[in-house]
Design a protein around this motif. Structure first.
Motif, PDB file in Angstrom:
ATOM      1  N   PHE A 190      35.395  45.821  43.733  1.00 36.95           N
ATOM      2  CA  PHE A 190      35.241  44.605  42.929  1.00 36.95           C
ATOM      3  C   PHE A 190      35.711  44.844  41.491  1.00 36.95           C
ATOM      4  N   ALA A 191      35.476  46.056  40.970  1.00 38.47           N
ATOM      5  CA  ALA A 191      35.948  46.374  39.616  1.00 38.47           C
ATOM      6  C   ALA A 191      37.463  46.362  39.562  1.00 38.47           C
ATOM      7  N   LEU A 192      38.118  46.912  40.586  1.00 40.09           N
ATOM      8  CA  LEU A 192      39.593  46.891  40.634  1.00 40.09           C
ATOM      9  C   LEU A 192      40.093  45.460  40.758  1.00 40.09           C
TER      10      LEU A 192
ATOM     11  N   THR B 134      49.628  39.833  42.331  1.00 42.28           N
ATOM     12  CA  THR B 134      48.250  39.785  41.837  1.00 42.28           C
ATOM     13  C   THR B 134      47.334  39.096  42.839  1.00 42.28           C
ATOM     14  N   VAL B 135      47.796  37.978  43.407  1.00 38.54           N
ATOM     15  CA  VAL B 135      46.977  37.268  44.390  1.00 38.54           C
ATOM     16  C   VAL B 135      46.696  38.158  45.603  1.00 38.54           C
ATOM     17  N   LEU B 136      47.736  38.855  46.070  1.00 37.80           N
ATOM     18  CA  LEU B 136      47.549  39.747  47.210  1.00 37.80           C
ATOM     19  C   LEU B 136      46.585  40.885  46.876  1.00 37.80           C
ATOM     20  N   GLY B 137      46.755  41.483  45.689  1.00 34.45           N
ATOM     21  CA  GLY B 137      45.880  42.581  45.292  1.00 34.45           C
ATOM     22  C   GLY B 137      44.445  42.140  45.121  1.00 34.45           C
ATOM     23  N   VAL B 138      44.243  40.989  44.469  1.00 36.88           N
ATOM     24  CA  VAL B 138      42.894  40.473  44.262  1.00 36.88           C
ATOM     25  C   VAL B 138      42.243  40.122  45.608  1.00 36.88           C
ATOM     26  N   THR B 139      43.012  39.502  46.485  1.00 35.83           N
ATOM     27  CA  THR B 139      42.474  39.139  47.796  1.00 35.83           C
ATOM     28  C   THR B 139      42.079  40.381  48.597  1.00 35.83           C
TER      29      THR B 139
ATOM     30  N   THR C  62      41.395  43.563  47.513  1.00 38.06           N
ATOM     31  CA  THR C  62      40.269  44.319  46.956  1.00 38.06           C
ATOM     32  C   THR C  62      38.961  43.545  47.065  1.00 38.06           C
ATOM     33  N   ALA C  63      39.000  42.216  46.925  1.00 36.35           N
ATOM     34  CA  ALA C  63      37.784  41.420  47.093  1.00 36.35           C
ATOM     35  C   ALA C  63      37.268  41.508  48.524  1.00 36.35           C
ATOM     36  N   ASN C  64      38.190  41.455  49.487  1.00 37.39           N
ATOM     37  CA  ASN C  64      37.778  41.565  50.888  1.00 37.39           C
ATOM     38  C   ASN C  64      37.245  42.962  51.213  1.00 37.39           C
ATOM     39  N   LEU C  65      37.855  43.989  50.641  1.00 42.29           N
ATOM     40  CA  LEU C  65      37.360  45.345  50.860  1.00 42.29           C
ATOM     41  C   LEU C  65      35.968  45.523  50.260  1.00 42.29           C
ATOM     42  N   GLY C  66      35.741  44.958  49.091  1.00 43.19           N
ATOM     43  CA  GLY C  66      34.411  45.018  48.499  1.00 43.19           C
ATOM     44  C   GLY C  66      33.380  44.289  49.351  1.00 43.19           C
TER      45      GLY C  66
ATOM     46  N   MET D 235      42.567  43.675  37.972  1.00 36.08           N
ATOM     47  CA  MET D 235      43.871  43.052  38.246  1.00 36.08           C
ATOM     48  C   MET D 235      43.889  41.600  37.783  1.00 36.08           C
ATOM     49  N   ALA D 236      42.810  40.884  38.042  1.00 37.31           N
ATOM     50  CA  ALA D 236      42.751  39.489  37.611  1.00 37.31           C
ATOM     51  C   ALA D 236      42.780  39.392  36.084  1.00 37.31           C
ATOM     52  N   GLY D 237      42.035  40.278  35.424  1.00 36.87           N
ATOM     53  CA  GLY D 237      42.003  40.250  33.963  1.00 36.87           C
ATOM     54  C   GLY D 237      43.346  40.587  33.347  1.00 36.87           C
ATOM     55  N   LEU D 238      44.038  41.584  33.916  1.00 39.19           N
ATOM     56  CA  LEU D 238      45.354  41.947  33.391  1.00 39.19           C
ATOM     57  C   LEU D 238      46.351  40.805  33.563  1.00 39.19           C
TER      58      LEU D 238
END
Length: 242
Positions: A222-224, A16-21, A23-27, A228-231
């Motif tokens: 950012f939505a993705l 989750t941390v990797l995915g959030v990091t 997607t946030a950077n891509l946004g 992920m963070a919400g899930l």
């Protein structure tokens, strides 16, 4: 070997941390790209308001060329129609695909020439080698337009081998082929009384377009990220607690 419940929780947390990091950077990257394009458009608008570059002031070196990009130009010279090149797979607004006609212009009072992107013509749907006859004035002509980098390169499976129809046009190679001394830039010609009736479309694409596209991509990333963070919060924290 099966992971314990604690091990699975650690794996889920790391993923989750990797995915959030990511997607946030891509946004954020998409937002930076939008900001860069807005800054570029502001620079283009500022340069377009400056006086037109004359024949005598046209750049002769790469260092001089970049500050002149996207400024208006008013040039005088003679066309070299026997060196016409039709660059294929080029688009205008609306997604229509055809050719850019590129013709060297021998500059008056100078010993060099500049490549002029004169306009767009549609391709024959049955035979791509059938090219339209475009009238080219003789003698000294006035050319109005905007200074631009050399024609953009498109992907090609093999290097161009010359000819009237080409995928790309390299300035140094074309200069060696023709014996012309070429300025390190090009000019995208504008419509004027001198171009009336030549059949060329001059609806040039602008490099700073599609800013909204970057905002759309940023929203998706950012939505993705939020999903992920919400899930993770729901399934790993709230649900076990309940």
């Amino acid at each position: 070997m099966a992971l314990s419940a604690r091990g699975r929780s650690v794996v889920v947390l790391i993923a989750t941390v990797l995915g959030v990091t990511l997607t946030a950077n891509l946004g954020a990257w998409q937002l930076r790209r939008a900001a860069q394009k807005i800054a570029l458009q502001d620079a283009l608008d500022s340069r377009a308001k400056r006086p037109a570059v004359s024949t005598a002031d046209l750049a002769t070196t790469l260092a001089q060329a970049e500050p002149q990009h996207y400024r208006r130009a008013h040039l005088r010279g003679r066309w070299v129609p026997e060196r016409n090149v039709f660059l294929e797979n080029r688009q205008v607004t609306g997604g229509r695909v055809g050719f850019y006609l590129v013709t060297p212009l021998l500059l008056e009072g100078r010993r060099d020439a500049v490549l002029v992107q004169r306009g767009w013509v549609p391709r024959d749907q049955r035979d791509r080698t059938l090219l339209p006859a475009v009238a080219t004035p003789t003698g000294i002509v006035d050319v109005d337009g905007h200074i631009a980098p050399p024609p953009a390169r498109l992907y090609e499976l093999a290097p161009s081998t010359g000819g009237v129809i080409r995928q790309n046009l390299d300035l140094d190679e074309f200069a060696a082929e023709t014996g012309l001394r070429l300025a390190p830039l090009s000019v995208q010609q504008s419509d004027s009384p001198n171009t009336a009736g030549d059949g060329l479309v001059r609806d040039w694409l602008h490099p700073a377009a599609n800013v909204q596209m970057h905002y759309g991509y940023a929203f998706q990333w950012f939505a993705l990220c939020a999903l992920m963070a919400g899930l993770y919060v729901w399934f790993q924290l709230v649900r076990p607690w309940r």
